[in-house]
Motif scaffolding. Structure first.
Motif, short mmCIF file in Angstrom:
data_model
loop_
_atom_site.label_atom_id
_atom_site.label_comp_id
_atom_site.label_asym_id
_atom_site.label_seq_id
_atom_site.Cartn_x
_atom_site.Cartn_y
_atom_site.Cartn_z
N UNK A 62 0.29 3.99 1.38
CA UNK A 62 0.32 4.54 2.74
C UNK A 62 1.51 4.02 3.53
N UNK A 63 1.78 2.72 3.40
CA UNK A 63 2.87 2.12 4.16
C UNK A 63 4.24 2.63 3.69
N UNK A 101 -0.85 -6.42 12.24
CA UNK A 101 -0.54 -5.01 12.28
C UNK A 101 -1.07 -4.26 11.07
N UNK A 157 -3.98 -0.73 17.75
CA UNK A 157 -5.27 -0.96 17.10
C UNK A 157 -6.43 -0.44 17.96
N UNK A 160 2.52 -0.20 21.45
CA UNK A 160 2.23 -0.80 20.15
C UNK A 160 1.28 -1.98 20.25
N UNK A 192 -11.88 -4.14 11.83
CA UNK A 192 -11.16 -4.36 13.09
C UNK A 192 -11.51 -5.69 13.79
N UNK A 203 -3.52 10.62 11.91
CA UNK A 203 -3.71 10.19 13.29
C UNK A 203 -3.72 8.67 13.46
N UNK A 204 -3.20 7.94 12.49
CA UNK A 204 -3.16 6.48 12.64
C UNK A 204 -2.07 6.13 13.64
N UNK A 210 -6.54 3.25 17.71
CA UNK A 210 -7.16 3.69 16.46
C UNK A 210 -8.67 3.67 16.57
N UNK A 214 -9.49 -8.79 12.67
CA UNK A 214 -8.03 -8.92 12.75
C UNK A 214 -7.61 -9.94 13.77
N UNK A 216 -11.72 0.72 9.24
CA UNK A 216 -11.85 0.40 10.66
C UNK A 216 -12.93 -0.65 10.91
N UNK A 263 0.82 -1.20 0.00
CA UNK A 263 0.00 0.00 0.00
C UNK A 263 0.87 1.27 0.00
N UNK A 283 -9.72 13.38 11.24
CA UNK A 283 -8.83 13.75 10.14
C UNK A 283 -8.17 12.50 9.57
N UNK A 284 -8.99 11.53 9.19
CA UNK A 284 -8.46 10.36 8.50
C UNK A 284 -9.14 10.28 7.14
N UNK A 312 -0.63 3.50 14.45
CA UNK A 312 0.44 2.56 14.08
C UNK A 312 1.69 3.32 13.66
N UNK A 350 1.21 14.48 14.03
CA UNK A 350 -0.15 14.22 13.56
C UNK A 350 -0.47 15.02 12.30
#
Lengths: 337, 271
Positions: free
Chosen positions: A4-5, B111, A215, A211, B103, A276-277, A218, B106, B100, A2, B91-92, A279, A271
């Motif tokens: 994003x990654x 990750x 999730x 970490x 979720x 704001x993720x 999030x 998962x 999401x 992705x 703000x995503x 991870x 941020x």
């Protein structure tokens, strides 16, 4: 993979390079400037005054700046997440106030003179533990929690602690007063290698534990109720993260005193850059805080060398000004509400 | 049809305030059920009892013949998705927001999203018409689009039961109809069981095939729209004078309010 990654990876690499670069510059600069090309020689020869300065004076400071900057910024990111409030920082919940009260008490009673160099950090840590315990038990009563009430309780305890500390400062001698104020301004000058090690491992452990909750964090961006609808145990997550973040803050304050602003602004800036993720936010806040504090330390040590400015002066001034510039740039205004 | 949601003698509410007074209700699998009733009649309380946001004091809720309280949060999230009236404005990007919904699927320590997560999220973004905004921030969307994205997120959970709390409040008529058409489509094509709180009686009559009319912590009446949306029921529960007619096209009941002035005029002329 992705797109994003890839962005995340680039950001982490960039922050690592920046932090590493700042560390090198910090090794070289100070009261005695060391030309960069001589650094490999110095490190290989393992002797001489320059070697001692680099490894015994400057390197521990860098490690400490790395750990404390990272830890404060990380806890800021976590606390802003669980309270869903952009104004929260590691000290909002009274942890610094409690630690300061502990320190002030020890200084006023003169215990730090009689009981060795661990006394002040220990007093600070105990002070913050007591505060955490108070905020926790008062907030998590009767099972349910109300985030805003918890925040208010923290702020009130902070006020009570700082008033009691001011009372102590008012009745004590000016010599003690100086000691308390000096401690409150925060300093990365820590001669005790064990404390530096503790700080380093604690901050890395905090990063690791946070970490495990990336999730749930999030999901909590949606609010506790909606996170629960997504199968997240909101309350347990909040409790664990609160304790982890508070302990980490307590250790920071005990070792270095109150270094302000890092935990407030760095998570905000990160941020704005990456979103704001959690991870990516957790690790980049950590590295961003490390970088920021190492750079602030360079400035604090060099501006009025051979004297040294309190590190909190630099973090507050530089951090505040940078943040105002970032905030008033037109394109970020829509992101913060 | 099998009963999907079975509620028996449900008592639930707030310690000192409002209480449900022993509700009995069965929602069939594949139903498009609407909860209607005036403010403070217990719609939201019932809804929260089902979604698990309020603890049940006594009684029973079964989902698919299994006690609701025996589900773990995650098991529940795999069966039931909730769309609220208000959405957190984050703000995503829309895509991250919708993702999401994956979720609950998962694994521990997983990750990153899987390819499958992304395929499913995109499928529902297309279905809800928000795919074109997938790289926009949620904050940049209009209220109606945000609600569509919230529905996409709920669908991405691939639930069996979809709970919606006034999803069309504060939206214009085109978004209202768009959202309800979408839900109707999902209900009919994919067999999704829908339970929706809805204030607009005409929309409720037009779209729902089962209506539950609440009043003062009880169910006043439930059944098909023709049975529930009668002027007698509405005048009793809402304390409002109305006239009920049939929609000339769909044959569903339509409710017309009557203003006090008109009401006085007509009663005067008729007497």
């Amino acid at each position: 993979m992705n797109k994003k990654y890839y962005r995340w990876l680039i950001l982490i690499l960039a922050l690592l390079v920046l932090t590493f670069g700042a560390g090198i510059i910090s090794l070289l600069s100070g009261e005695m400037d060391i030309p960069w090309h001589t650094l490999p020689d110095i490190l290989v020869q393992k002797e001489g005054i320059q070697y001692s300065i680099v490894t015994q004076i400057r390197w521990p400071r860098i490690v400490l700046a790395f750990s404390v900057g990272g830890a404060l910024s990380l806890t800021g990111a976590i606390l802003q997440g669980i309270y869903r409030n952009p104004l929260v920082e590691p000290y909002t919940l009274g942890i610094s106030g409690g630690a300061a009260l502990g320190i002030a008490l020890v200084v006023v009673l003169g215990l730090h003179l009689s009981m060795g160099s661990y006394m002040l950090p220990l007093a600070g840590f105990i002070g913050s533990i007591v505060t955490i315990f108070l905020v926790y038990t008062l907030s998590f009563r009767r099972g349910g929690i109300n985030i805003n009430r918890m925040l208010l309780i923290g702020v009130m305890i902070s006020f009570v602690a700082s008033s009691m500390m001011m009372f102590l400062m008012a009745i004590t001698s000016s010599e003690n007063l100086h000691g308390i104020v000096f401690w409150m301004m925060g300093s990365l000058d820590e001669p005790n290698a064990l404390l530096i090690d503790i700080m380093l491992y604690a901050s890395l452990a905090g990063l690791f534990i946070s970490y495990l909750f990336a999730r749930p964090l999030n999901a909590l961006r949606l609010g506790e109720e909606k996170a629960r609808h997504l199968g997240i145990h909101s309350t347990i997550t909040l409790r664990i993260l609160f304790v982890v973040a508070s302990l980490l803050t307590g250790i920071c304050v005990a070792v270095t005193g109150i270094i302000g602003f890092v935990g407030l602004i760095i998570p905000h800036i990160v941020r704005l850059v990456i979103g704001s993720d959690y991870r990516i936010l957790l690790i980049s806040s950590f590295l961003g805080g490390s970088f920021f504090l190492i750079v602030s330390d360079i400035i604090a040590r060099t501006v009025i060398a051979p004297n040294e400015l309190p590190i909190g002066v630099i973090t507050g001034l530089a951090g505040g000004l940078i943040f105002i510039v970032v905030l008033t740039r037109a394109n970020v205004q829509s992101k913060i509400s | 049809m099998a009963v999907y949601l079975n509620i028996q003698q449900l008592v639930c509410g707030y310690n000192l305030g409002f209480q449900l007074k022993g509700i009995d209700l069965k929602i069939e699998k594949g139903a498009f059920a609407g909860i209607i009733g005036p403010n403070g009649s217990g719609k939201s309380t019932l809804f929260k009892a089902i979604s698990g946001d309020l603890n049940i004091q006594s009684g029973l809720i079964e989902m698919n013949n299994k006690k609701l309280s025996s589900f773990s949060l995650r098991e529940k999230a795999l069966k039931m998705a909730v769309v609220s009236q208000f959405n957190e404005v984050l703000d995503v990007t829309v895509e991250d927001y919708v993702l999401m919904g994956r979720m609950p699927y998962r694994r521990n320590f997983q990750f990153f999203e899987t390819k499958e997560d992304l395929i499913i999220a995109r499928k529902y973004m297309r279905l809800t018409n928000v795919y074109q905004y997938k790289d926009h921030l949620m904050t940049e969307l209009s209220g109606g689009e945000q609600q569509l994205a919230a529905i996409a997120r709920a669908l991405t959970q691939e639930p069996e039961l979809l709970l919606l709390d006034e999803p069309t409040a504060h939206l214009d008529i085109s978004h209202q109809v768009q959202i309800l058409n979408l839900i109707q489509h999902l209900n009919e094509e994919m067999g999704l069981t829908v339970l929706i709180i809805i204030h607009d009686l005409n929309m409720a009559g037009e779209y729902c095939n089962h209506l539950v009319m609440m009043n003062d912590g009880n169910i006043h009446q439930h059944g098909n729209p023709h049975e529930v949306l009668t002027y007698q029921n509405i005048e009793t529960v809402y304390n409002t004078v109305v006239i009920v007619r049939e929609n000339p096209v769909s044959g569903k009941p339509v409710v017309f309010p009557v203003s006090e002035k008109t009401f006085k005029k007509t009663t005067n002329t008729s007497s």
